[in-house]
Write a protein that holds these residues in place. Sequence first.
Motif, PDB file in Angstrom:
ATOM      1  N   ASP A  12       2.928   6.037  -1.811  1.00  0.00           N
ATOM      2  CA  ASP A  12       3.847   6.211  -0.566  1.00  0.00           C
ATOM      3  C   ASP A  12       5.390   6.991  -1.480  1.00  0.00           C
ATOM      4  OD1 ASP A  12       1.930   7.309   1.565  1.00  0.00           O
ATOM      5  OD2 ASP A  12       2.488   5.158   2.197  1.00  0.00           O
ATOM      6  N   GLY A  13       5.231   5.993  -2.507  1.00  0.00           N
ATOM      7  CA  GLY A  13       6.317   5.819  -4.050  1.00  0.00           C
ATOM      8  C   GLY A  13       7.668   4.681  -3.228  1.00  0.00           C
ATOM      9  N   LEU A  14       6.214   3.568  -2.825  1.00  0.00           N
ATOM     10  CA  LEU A  14       7.272   2.507  -2.254  1.00  0.00           C
ATOM     11  C   LEU A  14       6.432   1.539  -3.322  1.00  0.00           C
ATOM     12  CD1 LEU A  14       6.102   2.416   2.055  1.00  0.00           C
ATOM     13  CD2 LEU A  14       8.176   2.956   0.828  1.00  0.00           C
ATOM     14  N   PRO A  15       7.064   0.525  -3.225  1.00  0.00           N
ATOM     15  CA  PRO A  15       7.000  -0.631  -4.983  1.00  0.00           C
ATOM     16  C   PRO A  15       5.858  -1.552  -4.474  1.00  0.00           C
ATOM     17  CG  PRO A  15       9.224  -0.982  -3.580  1.00  0.00           C
ATOM     18  CD  PRO A  15       9.318   0.104  -2.528  1.00  0.00           C
ATOM     19  N   VAL A  16       4.908  -2.109  -5.061  1.00  0.00           N
ATOM     20  CA  VAL A  16       4.309  -3.204  -4.166  1.00  0.00           C
ATOM     21  C   VAL A  16       5.290  -4.427  -5.465  1.00  0.00           C
ATOM     22  CG1 VAL A  16       2.005  -3.881  -5.864  1.00  0.00           C
ATOM     23  CG2 VAL A  16       2.604  -1.225  -6.005  1.00  0.00           C
ATOM     24  N   PRO A  17       4.346  -5.449  -4.316  1.00  0.00           N
ATOM     25  CA  PRO A  17       5.414  -6.076  -4.150  1.00  0.00           C
ATOM     26  C   PRO A  17       4.763  -7.040  -5.239  1.00  0.00           C
ATOM     27  CG  PRO A  17       4.129  -6.205  -2.174  1.00  0.00           C
ATOM     28  CD  PRO A  17       3.611  -5.169  -3.060  1.00  0.00           C
ATOM     29  N   GLN A  18       5.324  -8.184  -5.918  1.00  0.00           N
ATOM     30  CA  GLN A  18       4.460  -8.797  -7.291  1.00  0.00           C
ATOM     31  C   GLN A  18       4.375 -10.000  -6.524  1.00  0.00           C
ATOM     32  OE1 GLN A  18       5.016  -8.146 -10.433  1.00  0.00           O
ATOM     33  NE2 GLN A  18       6.012  -6.295  -9.639  1.00  0.00           N
ATOM     34  N   GLU A  19       2.998 -10.696  -7.086  1.00  0.00           N
ATOM     35  CA  GLU A  19       3.090 -11.894  -6.690  1.00  0.00           C
ATOM     36  C   GLU A  19       3.948 -13.502  -7.059  1.00  0.00           C
ATOM     37  OE1 GLU A  19       0.854 -15.123  -5.477  1.00  0.00           O
ATOM     38  OE2 GLU A  19      -0.440 -12.926  -6.282  1.00  0.00           O
ATOM     39  N   ARG A  20       4.075 -14.062  -5.639  1.00  0.00           N
ATOM     40  CA  ARG A  20       5.330 -14.688  -5.894  1.00  0.00           C
ATOM     41  C   ARG A  20       5.821 -16.232  -5.735  1.00  0.00           C
ATOM     42  NH1 ARG A  20       5.872 -11.972  -1.894  1.00  0.00           N
ATOM     43  NH2 ARG A  20       6.563 -12.262   0.419  1.00  0.00           N
ATOM     44  N   PHE A  21       3.903 -16.332  -5.173  1.00  0.00           N
ATOM     45  CA  PHE A  21       3.826 -17.431  -4.564  1.00  0.00           C
ATOM     46  C   PHE A  21       3.546 -18.727  -5.104  1.00  0.00           C
ATOM     47  CE2 PHE A  21       3.162 -14.160  -1.177  1.00  0.00           C
ATOM     48  CZ  PHE A  21       3.702 -15.241  -0.201  1.00  0.00           C
ATOM     49  N   GLU A  46     -11.233  -5.409  -2.341  1.00  0.00           N
ATOM     50  CA  GLU A  46     -11.125  -3.591  -1.445  1.00  0.00           C
ATOM     51  C   GLU A  46     -10.103  -3.033  -1.038  1.00  0.00           C
ATOM     52  OE1 GLU A  46     -13.642  -0.510   1.317  1.00  0.00           O
ATOM     53  OE2 GLU A  46     -15.453  -2.169  -0.240  1.00  0.00           O
ATOM     54  N   ALA A  47      -9.416  -4.754   0.445  1.00  0.00           N
ATOM     55  CA  ALA A  47      -8.400  -4.202   1.122  1.00  0.00           C
ATOM     56  C   ALA A  47      -7.062  -4.605   0.634  1.00  0.00           C
ATOM     57  CB  ALA A  47      -8.327  -5.151   2.340  1.00  0.00           C
ATOM     58  N   GLY A  48      -7.175  -5.462  -0.954  1.00  0.00           N
ATOM     59  CA  GLY A  48      -6.238  -5.556  -2.046  1.00  0.00           C
ATOM     60  C   GLY A  48      -5.660  -3.837  -2.417  1.00  0.00           C
ATOM     61  N   GLY A  49      -6.964  -3.288  -3.118  1.00  0.00           N
ATOM     62  CA  GLY A  49      -6.796  -2.630  -3.753  1.00  0.00           C
ATOM     63  C   GLY A  49      -6.512  -0.563  -3.008  1.00  0.00           C
ATOM     64  N   ALA A  50      -7.286  -0.999  -1.943  1.00  0.00           N
ATOM     65  CA  ALA A  50      -6.787   0.640  -0.798  1.00  0.00           C
ATOM     66  C   ALA A  50      -5.185  -0.389  -0.675  1.00  0.00           C
ATOM     67  CB  ALA A  50      -7.450  -0.139   0.307  1.00  0.00           C
ATOM     68  N   TYR A  51      -4.798  -1.110  -0.349  1.00  0.00           N
ATOM     69  CA  TYR A  51      -3.243  -2.122   0.070  1.00  0.00           C
ATOM     70  C   TYR A  51      -2.528  -1.246  -0.837  1.00  0.00           C
ATOM     71  CZ  TYR A  51       1.162  -4.758   1.897  1.00  0.00           C
ATOM     72  OH  TYR A  51       1.846  -5.027   1.920  1.00  0.00           O
ATOM     73  N   ILE A  52      -2.732  -1.450  -1.930  1.00  0.00           N
ATOM     74  CA  ILE A  52      -1.806  -1.031  -3.600  1.00  0.00           C
ATOM     75  C   ILE A  52      -1.307   0.359  -3.816  1.00  0.00           C
ATOM     76  CG2 ILE A  52      -1.473  -1.480  -6.017  1.00  0.00           C
ATOM     77  CD1 ILE A  52      -2.436  -4.716  -5.269  1.00  0.00           C
ATOM     78  N   GLU A  53      -3.055   0.488  -3.330  1.00  0.00           N
ATOM     79  CA  GLU A  53      -2.813   2.433  -3.806  1.00  0.00           C
ATOM     80  C   GLU A  53      -1.933   3.170  -2.436  1.00  0.00           C
ATOM     81  OE1 GLU A  53      -6.592   5.789  -2.910  1.00  0.00           O
ATOM     82  OE2 GLU A  53      -6.675   3.909  -4.182  1.00  0.00           O
ATOM     83  N   ALA A  54      -1.935   2.853  -1.184  1.00  0.00           N
ATOM     84  CA  ALA A  54      -1.451   3.041   0.019  1.00  0.00           C
ATOM     85  C   ALA A  54       0.118   3.302  -0.595  1.00  0.00           C
ATOM     86  CB  ALA A  54      -1.662   2.417   1.561  1.00  0.00           C
ATOM     87  N   LEU A  55       0.390   2.165  -1.039  1.00  0.00           N
ATOM     88  CA  LEU A  55       2.417   2.131  -1.060  1.00  0.00           C
ATOM     89  C   LEU A  55       2.380   2.417  -2.358  1.00  0.00           C
ATOM     90  CD1 LEU A  55       2.433  -2.115  -1.251  1.00  0.00           C
ATOM     91  CD2 LEU A  55       3.419  -0.514   0.507  1.00  0.00           C
ATOM     92  N   GLU A  56       1.556   3.018  -3.454  1.00  0.00           N
ATOM     93  CA  GLU A  56       2.029   3.667  -4.764  1.00  0.00           C
ATOM     94  C   GLU A  56       1.874   5.189  -4.536  1.00  0.00           C
ATOM     95  OE1 GLU A  56       0.143   0.472  -8.092  1.00  0.00           O
ATOM     96  OE2 GLU A  56      -1.179   2.390  -7.359  1.00  0.00           O
TER      97      GLU A  56
END
Length: 68
Positions: free
Chosen positions: A52-61, A40-50
Motif C-alpha cells: 500500500d506504499g505505507l511506512p513500516v513502523p520501526q521497532e521502538r520498544f 506469519e502475521a507480522g510478515g503479512a502485516y509488513i507486506e500489506a503496508l509495503e
Amino acid sequence: MRQVILYPGEDGWWVVECPSLPGCVSQGKTKEEALRNIREAGGAYIEALEQDGLPVPQERFDVMVVAV
C-alpha cells in the motif's frame, strides 16, 4: 527483528502481540505455535503496508520487568 509479548490467554491458548506493529496479535495452542503464528502475521502485516506504499513502523520498544 521484532519484540513480542507472549502470555497465557483465558481460554488456555497462548496469546502473542507485536507492540511495534499495532494490532498485530496472534495465538496458538502452544508457545511454539503462537510464535510461528506471530511470525506469519507480522510478515503479512509488513507486506500489506509495503504493497500500500505505507511506512513500516520501526521497532521502538524497550522491555523492562518491574516488581509491583
